[in-house]
Write a protein that holds these residues in place. Structure first.
Motif, mmCIF file in Angstrom:
data_model
loop_
_atom_site.group_PDB
_atom_site.id
_atom_site.type_symbol
_atom_site.label_atom_id
_atom_site.label_comp_id
_atom_site.label_asym_id
_atom_site.label_seq_id
_atom_site.Cartn_x
_atom_site.Cartn_y
_atom_site.Cartn_z
ATOM 1 N N GLY A 2 -4.746 -2.093 -9.159
ATOM 2 C CA GLY A 2 -4.980 -3.500 -8.844
ATOM 3 C C GLY A 2 -6.215 -3.728 -8.007
ATOM 4 O O GLY A 2 -6.935 -4.696 -8.201
ATOM 5 N N CYS A 3 -6.472 -2.831 -7.036
ATOM 6 C CA CYS A 3 -7.583 -3.091 -6.120
ATOM 7 C C CYS A 3 -8.389 -1.841 -5.790
ATOM 8 O O CYS A 3 -9.564 -1.926 -5.483
ATOM 9 C CB CYS A 3 -7.063 -3.729 -4.832
ATOM 10 N N VAL A 22 -8.138 -0.091 -3.134
ATOM 11 C CA VAL A 22 -8.360 0.073 -1.687
ATOM 12 C C VAL A 22 -7.072 -0.127 -0.883
ATOM 13 O O VAL A 22 -7.126 -0.488 0.294
ATOM 14 C CB VAL A 22 -9.453 -0.905 -1.183
ATOM 15 N N ALA A 62 -4.940 -2.489 -0.985
ATOM 16 C CA ALA A 62 -4.808 -3.866 -0.497
ATOM 17 C C ALA A 62 -3.870 -4.723 -1.333
ATOM 18 O O ALA A 62 -3.700 -5.903 -1.037
ATOM 19 C CB ALA A 62 -6.190 -4.527 -0.436
ATOM 20 N N CYS A 63 -3.268 -4.159 -2.378
ATOM 21 C CA CYS A 63 -2.392 -5.010 -3.204
ATOM 22 C C CYS A 63 -1.030 -4.402 -3.512
ATOM 23 O O CYS A 63 -0.099 -5.129 -3.836
ATOM 24 C CB CYS A 63 -3.091 -5.408 -4.504
ATOM 25 N N ALA A 85 1.380 -7.447 -3.159
ATOM 26 C CA ALA A 85 1.028 -8.808 -3.548
ATOM 27 C C ALA A 85 1.560 -9.108 -4.944
ATOM 28 O O ALA A 85 1.555 -8.239 -5.819
ATOM 29 C CB ALA A 85 -0.489 -8.979 -3.540
#
Lengths: 160, 758
Positions: free
Chosen positions: A39-40, A42, A44-45, A133
């Motif tokens: 998804g990212c 990093v 973060a998701c 997320a």
């Protein structure tokens, strides 16, 4: 390139990979386990959430060289565990999904939460699930499904 | 209403003899799409299926009773893969437990005016356009099965009824399963879709019942069903680097150096083909092809590319803001609409109110990054596995872009529509699809899977345009609204005739409420040039304009000393002003949902809330849907804020086809709208500043409110739910924050306003 032997879903697998290659891409492109999502890149998701020795781990930032002897569990095998199966069933009964892309990660995070805390409160859920997320915004149902899987009252008890 | 748009004719759908098989989905995706739907979780090997007999392009029935229904539209999370087959199954009277839904390819045989139009996930059009046609397809198929039974028993058709997947002749106590009739039925001529009889709503067995998202069992097991999961024999992985400035071109790149790196299969420059004013197609870039995607992406850190950054290299948000302020002060570029004499009415008003509203550019950022698998084959055909919302839509569809870029005819291109991990309008554009096809061809006709990074997704989006609204309103001595004006400042570029026209989704509708309700209004527009690509984001235009208009109406209500909800009802009840022409929104339907949301939310009791807590209301008509919402927020003294609860009442007609999914769309729209209040995309030196979810945040679990979603049933044909529940949440929340703190949110994201209080 180096050779790594890792335990994935109870099976021993040997892969040739750059030491810096994230576990996510080892799973997806080298082992064909594509249930874990990108998804990212990093952390973060949460779309890439897997378990390492039962702990929630973001596979997109976990280099293959750091996995070692830790047991890797992915969405493909989580249904073989009692909690994982209950979480999957609750996700279906509550009809959580919209696009579904984040849900493998959500199921993995929820399973780890219930394993560690069999009767999570709303606050526990907020804390444990904050890293995952959902772009479609299915949080109302994720919350309900976690409580359903845990067998606790499904009412949202947060301040209104 | 919508039904009036649906043209029916005797030319129905293609038949078994002409339709061919069509049963196999993308050959890459196993297990077959047709085996689940049962609530069991453990994947058991399915029994070998009986061969299906095509009744038409949508329905095939197997002799074992399995009913395969094609889902014609792209699935991006809106639930259409479940819902359109429900409509067919209802009128076919199919046993849902024996239904197998299969995703259709992009193919003209599923389209046309009698079949609900094209294959697109956009505009919330699918429900209104397919409500009749898909039911007619089901009813016509059922009639053929009845006709086959009637012929077999030698009895008149009128004597037959159906139970789920069984034809019944009550007089002779005979029941024949569909599977026993299909071979005969498929040989019969097609009934006329226009005259086939549909069920009375009282007889529905499926419509109105909650049917779980069809693919959910596969999703919770992590099965490969998304575009990014596609695997084709011999496939390589591709990374594609484009200019950081929109429309920049490659001058030179160290491709030979990259190609020599370990694990790299190929590296080359790809050149733009044709003119691309929208900047959403095949743009210049450098492709890296490898045996796995991470190796390709990792090699990109060693890329050295010299770009010609083109004409947009000096664009910046700071520059746009300054230009917008300058334009707002000057004479407007054009008038969009007017009734009466607003300028005169403002001069004589007892009280005038002014407010300037600003919202930023936004990115779509569906969670599945852009990707596409393509094989431009040596024989000149092209096969594409695309998570797209719009495979076939003129020059900008996947077909059109690939035709132009690869120089192939449309009939040489096969497009498999693969489930997408979110759309929100992003995948109405097909840049990733044409990139994949072009890279496959240039790499020597090998199949490749292109995946974008999240940073590329943020940097190369058809952004929701930012905008600037400059309002004035006038109240008479009795606090009646007598004048309402807006000078809207937006982004554009010269059109084919050289006239500066708004970019895609950068317009403000001339009929925007309260135009044609207030006796005097004037909407004006000024345009500045912007070089960025733009496009529709879920509830396009509405998601932006609603915030500005419904917030300023709230300001006017407070200035008039009136209850904001009652003031809205008062406006909706105004007579049509002289010279006004109301189109679109039906004021009575809107007033109904406003009233009901007031009742459900306990609006009348809001005065008892403590300081720091507040309720706000807003309504909006878009995509044929009527939505009113009340939000309750809490703002801490330190300025931290959270939406505690949103009450939503929607009128989308007579029938909520699949209630579980309908409420899910509403819940998601509300979370999405609140998320947008935290987000912005800004530009500097022609580049997008934001990179990833750490600086372009998505709302998380702990900030998602409780939601009361209610449908107000009306005697109107059903309309769609992908979008219309989103727009009102932004102003409802902003208005609630004013109620909580006395501070008006005129700029988004909210973080740009000071919310601390004592």
């Amino acid at each position: 390139m180096a050779s790594y032997t890792i335990n994935v879903n109870g099976k021993t697998q040997t892969v040739e990979a750059d030491p810096a290659m994230p576990l996510l891409w080892v799973l997806r492109d080298k082992l064909g386990l594509v249930g874990t999502k990108f998804g990212c890149g990093v952390a973060a998701c949460g779309a890439c959430t897997v378990h390492l020795d039962g702990k929630v781990t973001r596979a997109c930032v976990t280099q293959i060289s750091t996995v070692g002897a830790q047991r890797v569990m992915t969405i493909e095998a989580i249904g073989e565990t009692k909690t994982g199966q209950a979480v999957q069933k609750a996700w279906l009964d509550v009809d959580v999904m919209q696009c579904g892309y984040c849900q493998a990660g959500q199921v993995m995070a929820a399973t780890a939460l219930i394993n560690a805390n069999p009767a999570p409160t709303d606050k526990d859920i907020d804390t444990a699930m904050q890293g995952n997320a959902c772009r479609c915004g299915t949080y109302v149902r994720i919350r309900e499904a976690i409580k359903t899987a845990a067998g606790v009252d499904t009412k949202d008890k947060r301040e209104v | 209403m919508a039904d009036g748009n649906i043209v029916t004719s005797r030319r129905f759908f293609l038949f078994a003899s002409a339709a061919g098989g069509g049963l196999m989905l993308a050959g890459c995706m196993t297990p077959s799409d047709t085996t689940d739907g049962a609530p069991t979780i453990a994947a058991e090997p399915p029994p070998p299926p009986a061969p299906p007999v095509d009744m038409n392009v949508f329905v095939a029935v197997s002799t074992d009773g399995t009913v395969r229904i094609m889902a014609k539209n792209p699935e991006v999370g809106q639930g259409i893969k479940t819902m359109l087959p429900m409509l067919i199954a209802e009128e076919l009277d199919a046993d849902w437990s024996k239904v197998a839904i299969e995703q259709a390819n992009a193919d003209a045989k599923y389209t046309g005016p009698t079949l609900g139009g094209g294959q697109i996930a956009g505009g919330s059009f699918a429900t209104p356009q397919h409500w009749n046609p898909m039911r007619q397809v089901g009813a016509a198929t059922r009639l053929m099965l009845i006709q086959a039974a009637a012929a077999r028993l030698g009895k008149p058709v009128e004597e037959f009824t159906t139970e789920p997947s069984i034809v019944v002749h009550a007089a002779s106590n005979t029941k024949i399963p569909y599977g026993d009739l299909v071979v005969d039925a498929a040989k019969l001529p097609a009934p006329d879709l226009a005259t086939v009889k549909l069920k009375d709503a009282k007889g529905y067995r499926l419509i109105g019942k909650s049917m779980r998202n069809w693919d959910s069992p596969k999703i919770v097991r992590g099965e490969p069903i998304f575009g990014i999961d596609v695997k084709v024999d011999g496939m390589k992985y591709a990374y594609y680097e484009k200019a950081p400035v929109f429309g920049g071109t490659v001058v030179s790149a160290n491709t030979a150096e990259i190609k020599a790196l370990p694990g790299i299969v190929d590296c080359f420059v790809v050149k733009q083909v044709g003119n691309l004013p929208t900047k959403m197609g095949l743009l210049d870039g450098v492709a890296i092809v490898a045996d796995d995607w991470w190796t390709a992406k990792n090699a990109a850190s060693k890329l050295k590319i010299t770009w010609d950054e083109g004409v947009s290299k000096d664009d910046s948000t700071a520059g746009f803001d300054a230009k917008a302020a300058e334009l707002a002060k000057g004479a407007p570029g054009s008038n969009l609409s007017k009734v009466g004499d607003a300028a005169a009415a403002l001069k004589t008003a007892a009280k005038t109110i002014e407010g300037s509203y600003v919202y930023p550019f936004l990115v779509h950022a569906p969670l599945e990054p852009m990707n596409c698998t393509a094989h431009a084959k040596a024989d000149g055909t092209v096969e594409v596995w695309a998570p797209t919302q719009r495979p076939d839509m003129g020059a900008n569809g996947a077909f059109g872009l690939i035709q132009t870029a690869l120089g192939v005819e449309k009939d040489k291109i096969t497009i498999h529509m693969i489930r997408a991990g979110g759309g929100f309008g992003r995948r109405l554009d097909n840049d990733y699809a044409v990139e994949a096809a072009a890279i496959s061809k240039q790499a020597g006709n090998i199949p490749i899977k292109l995946i974008w990074t999240r940073e590329q997704d943020m940097g190369h989006d058809p952004y929701r345009p930012g905008g600037y609204h400059n309002f004035k309103a006038g109240l008479d001595k009795n606090n009646n609204l007598v004048a309402f004006t807006n000078h809207f400042v937006t982004f554009g570029r010269p059109n084919a005739s050289g006239v500066l026209a708004p970019l895609a989704s950068a317009n403000s509708p001339p009929q925007e409420f309260p135009a044609n309700y207030v006796p005097n209004h004037s909407y004006d527009q000024s345009i500045m040039t912007g070089g960025m690509p733009t496009g529709p984001l879920r509830a396009p235009t509405s998601n932006a304009v609603c915030f500005a208009h419904q917030s300023f109406i709230d300001e006017v209500a407070h200035a008039a000393g009136k209850d904001p909800l009652a003031f809205r009802l008062e406006l909706l009840n105004l007579p049509v002003p002289t010279g006004a022409n109301r189109t679109g929104m039906n004021a009575a339907r809107m007033a109904d949902v406003v009233r009901v949301v007031g009742e459900r939310s306990g609006w009348a009791n809001r005065a008892s809330l403590p300081k720091g807590a507040g309720m706000g209301v807003a309504f909006y008509f878009s995509h044929q849907g009527y939505f009113a919402q009340v939000a309750k927020v809490k703002v801490e003294q330190n300025g931290q804020w959270r939406v505690l609860k949103v009450w939503c009442v929607g009128d989308v007609g007579s029938t909520i086809i699949n209630p579980t999914n309908a409420h899910n769309q509403v819940q998601g729209s509300i979370v999405d709208g609140i998320s947008e209040m935290h987000q912005k995309i800004t530009f500097d030196k022609g580049r997008t500043v934001q990179q990833n979810f750490y600086d372009m945040p998505l709302l998380r679990m702990d900030y998602a409110p409780q939601i009361d979603s209610h449908f107000h049933i009306s005697a109107n044909s059903p309309t769609g739910l992908g979008e219309p529940a989103l727009p009102p949440v932004l102003p409802a929340v902003a208005n609630a924050m004013f109620a909580a703190t006395g501070k008006r949110i005129r700029v988004l994201p909210v973080a740009q306003s000071e919310l601390r209080w004592s």
